[in-house]
Design an enzyme around this catalytic site. Structure first.
Site, mmCIF file in Angstrom:
data_model
loop_
_atom_site.group_PDB
_atom_site.id
_atom_site.type_symbol
_atom_site.label_atom_id
_atom_site.label_comp_id
_atom_site.label_asym_id
_atom_site.label_seq_id
_atom_site.Cartn_x
_atom_site.Cartn_y
_atom_site.Cartn_z
ATOM 1 N N GLU A 293 0.780 -1.477 0.196
ATOM 2 C CA GLU A 293 -0.038 -0.168 0.033
ATOM 3 C C GLU A 293 0.997 1.186 -0.072
ATOM 4 O O GLU A 293 1.627 1.256 0.879
ATOM 5 C CB GLU A 293 -0.890 0.050 1.106
ATOM 6 C CG GLU A 293 -1.677 1.213 1.119
ATOM 7 C CD GLU A 293 -2.539 1.503 2.473
ATOM 8 O OE1 GLU A 293 -2.307 0.907 3.432
ATOM 9 O OE2 GLU A 293 -3.621 2.469 2.553
ATOM 10 N N ARG B 81 6.189 -12.853 9.417
ATOM 11 C CA ARG B 81 6.962 -11.469 9.250
ATOM 12 C C ARG B 81 8.309 -11.545 9.958
ATOM 13 O O ARG B 81 8.395 -12.290 10.924
ATOM 14 C CB ARG B 81 6.047 -10.521 9.590
ATOM 15 C CG ARG B 81 5.830 -10.118 11.071
ATOM 16 C CD ARG B 81 4.549 -9.148 11.212
ATOM 17 N NE ARG B 81 4.934 -7.953 10.517
ATOM 18 C CZ ARG B 81 3.799 -7.197 10.114
ATOM 19 N NH1 ARG B 81 2.716 -7.507 10.413
ATOM 20 N NH2 ARG B 81 4.090 -6.193 9.258
ATOM 21 N N LYS C 56 5.147 -0.113 11.373
ATOM 22 C CA LYS C 56 4.974 1.203 10.483
ATOM 23 C C LYS C 56 4.775 2.587 11.393
ATOM 24 O O LYS C 56 5.186 3.603 11.300
ATOM 25 C CB LYS C 56 3.715 1.098 9.547
ATOM 26 C CG LYS C 56 3.998 1.726 8.112
ATOM 27 C CD LYS C 56 2.953 1.373 7.240
ATOM 28 C CE LYS C 56 3.591 0.763 5.837
ATOM 29 N NZ LYS C 56 2.385 0.234 4.986
#
Length: 559
Positions: free
Chosen positions: A37, A263, A273
């Site tokens: 994104e 992850r 983030k």
RNA sequence: UGGGGCGUCGCCAAGCGGUAAGGCACCGGAUUUUGAUUCCGGCAUUCCCAGGUUCGAUCCCUGGCGCCCCAGCCA
């Protein structure tokens, strides 16, 4: 996929699945995708995904798409797209013609939504977000149907069209899948498919005021692109039934499958983030490309070779276990790459002046030096030597500890590629008592670094001519946090765990003259110190170097 | 106490019923004009625990225990 590759790339469950799919004929070839994104900068966790997806495509002769998952105009910007493309390319991957945008599929998504409504599989709900939340139930209690759940297809269709037409305000209506309000998997309790958002999109402008949700857009995008293996992280595992529901209830050109992997967590840093954004916007670091950050732009500025990052991603493997990879794994990949590729050079970080009293005043010798001790292809260069030189402060000890074999009063040491010198006197600042200079004598017969009498000199130290050297600024980077797992544990604030010494700036370093024209595309080894690269902050006459990594140091470790 | 995952050496990780790969880290030792590199060697009788099936189980079954994820009109 050749044998060499099979050996170089460790097996993992995704490769096993693909191999099985291929040999069973379920797929003729594979298509993967990296679907960021565009709402932030990429970090080394993304690199794991990029290397996985592009690596799979490469090894199985398939193809990997770069697709921007731009379905939320409130958060996304074209600036991020540019940085993402730059980072993927820097890592060494090429999406070729396969650059896609979810926003290019908006019309198709809309058609799919109408199809679902017509089939009675979706409806327009007119509850508020709060009401929806209250009726969703909890982890242990089933949800309750919306009063609008039994709205007719015709009415929903009419409402949905008017949503698109812009007749309603944000939040007043929403398109929901009609699945099961009592599903134990909360994602299946009539999930939202489309919301009203009167926000301009960076690519479609004002064309739309309704935007699809990830769970709706993603499977359709994959199917439209012919993606065979849609690989994402573990937290999406609970969404897979919804992914499959979307695919199964629509008529689409392909049947992609979703697979999830764990992850990456790296010790001594953070990857979320939110935390990275906070570090940057609150000024704890100097920007998204601060060399201490695990962002790809940070690693790039730090001087990490992309090949080292790729090796790292191969080496850590792909699995489903939660993991914290030790930072030393990354550092080892960097050293492995740089040991082979970095030309050697001499620089003194904390200079201590040495006067060689029996060396002729005014004389300068050009010492011939190899650029790489193990690889003659790097050639040789010339480094000026003179009566006055600088050595590293820590290469001298007035009272040498046991096992110290550098310079000390009365001790002899080798100046790398030059002469043997012996320390004859220590000059102090009368006021402070600090050592300001060393007086030494040299052995003229030891030119080049060995003596005809064959005597052994254990220590070799680097040096730079006092007259013919250039001043440089050097930035020494260390881990950003002082604990291995920042923020982990109860009631810990990761910001309190920042390493106060994560950067040290040295302003009067002295480099051999060639470094005045250092190549910004090269990474150098400052012998006995580590690997360094020119930073963008360099100015004419004042090079600035970043320390990429130290060399291993078994001495300081034992001490 | 709903659902979904995961548990193999300090950190990763192969293994898919036939008797524990590899990497990082660590510890030796050799070579060395970078205390670097390189090179040799060491490093899980044991796979979360307990039962069971089997000639044989890290791999199959049952029961525990521990950890992670999910209640955005984010992705």
């Amino acid at each position: 996929m050749d044998d060499q590759l099979i050996e170089a790339t460790p097996s993992n469950f995704i490769r096993n699945i693909i191999s099985a799919d291929l040999s069973a004929g379920r797929n003729r070839s594979i298509v993967t995708r990296f679907p960021p994104e565009p709402n932030g900068y990429l970090h080394i966790g993304h690199a794991k995904s990029i290397c996985l997806n592009f690596g799979l495509a490469r090894d199985y002769a398939g193809c990997c798409h770069l697709r921007f998952d731009d379905t939320n105009p409130a958060k996304e910007e074209v600036e991020y797209e540019e940085s993402i493309k730059r980072d993927v390319a820097w890592l060494g991957f090429d999406w070729g013609e396969h650059l896609y945008y979810a926003s290019d599929y908006y019309e198709k998504f809309y058609e799919c939504a109408e199809a679902l409504i017509s089939a009675g599989k979706a409806y327009v709900d007119s509850q508020s977000a709060e009401e929806m939340r209250q009726r969703r139930g909890t982890l242990t209690e089933p949800g309750v149907a919306s009063p609008y759940r039994d709205r007719s297809s015709a009415e929903s269709l009419d409402l949905f069209r008017r949503m698109r037409a812009g007749e309603f305000a944000d939040g007043t209506h929403i398109l929901r899948a009609r699945i099961d309000m009592a599903a134990p998997n909360i994602n299946l309790r009539d999930p939202a498919l489309y919301r009203i958002k009167k926000t301009e999109h960076h690519r479609t402008g004002a064309a739309w005021c309704i935007y699809p949700m990830y769970d709706f857009a993603h499977p359709i995008s994959d199917a439209l692109e012919g993606v065979t293996h849609s690989i994402c992280t573990l937290e999406f595992e609970d969404h897979r039934p919804l992914y499959d529901w979307v695919i199964d209830n629509l008529t689409l050109p392909a049947r992609p499958r979703q697979y999830e992997f764990a992850r990456l967590n790296l010790t001594y840093t953070v990857m979320s983030k939110r935390k990275l954004l906070e570090l940057v916007s609150d000024g704890h670091v100097a920007g998204w490309d601060d060399p201490r950050l695990p962002t790809l732009s940070g690693l790039r500025r730090r001087g990490y070779p992309p090949a080292a990052v790729r090796t790292f991603c191969e080496r850590i493997g792909v699995g489903r276990n939660d993991n914290w990879i030790d930072m030393s794994v990354l550092e080892d990949c960097v050293r492995e790459e740089l040991n082979d590729t970095a030309p050697r050079v001499m620089a003194v970080l904390r200079p201590l002046k040495v006067v060689i009293e029996n060396y002729p005043e005014g004389e300068v010798e050009a010492m011939e030096v190899a650029n790489h001790p193990a690889n003659p292809d790097f050639g040789v260069r010339t480094v000026p030597f003179g009566r006055e030189i600088y050595i590293e402060q820590e290469d001298f000890a007035e009272e040498p500890p046991k096992g110290f074999f550098r310079l000390a009063p009365g001790k002899e040491v080798r100046l790398r590629n030059a002469y043997f010198i012996t320390c004859t006197a220590v000059v102090r600042d009368p006021a402070s008592g600090a050592i300001v200079e060393l007086r030494c004598s040299y052995d003229p017969a030891s030119r080049g670094g060995s003596s005809p009498d064959g005597r052994k000199v254990k220590g070799t130290i680097h040096w730079v001519s006092a007259r013919d050297s250039v001043t440089a600024e050097v930035r020494l980077y260390d881990r950003l946090f002082s604990v291995p797992q920042p923020g982990v544990g109860k009631e810990v604030d990761y910001l309190q765990q920042l390493n106060p010494h994560s950067v040290e700036i040295l302003r009067d370093c002295r480099c051999e003259p060639g470094l005045a024209a250092a190549d910004p595309s090269l990474r150098y080894q400052f012998e006995r110190q580590g690997y360094f690269c020119l930073d963008a902050a360099s100015a004419a006459g004042l090079p600035v170097f970043n320390r990429i990594a130290t060399l291993r140091d078994s001495w300081s470790k034992s001490g």
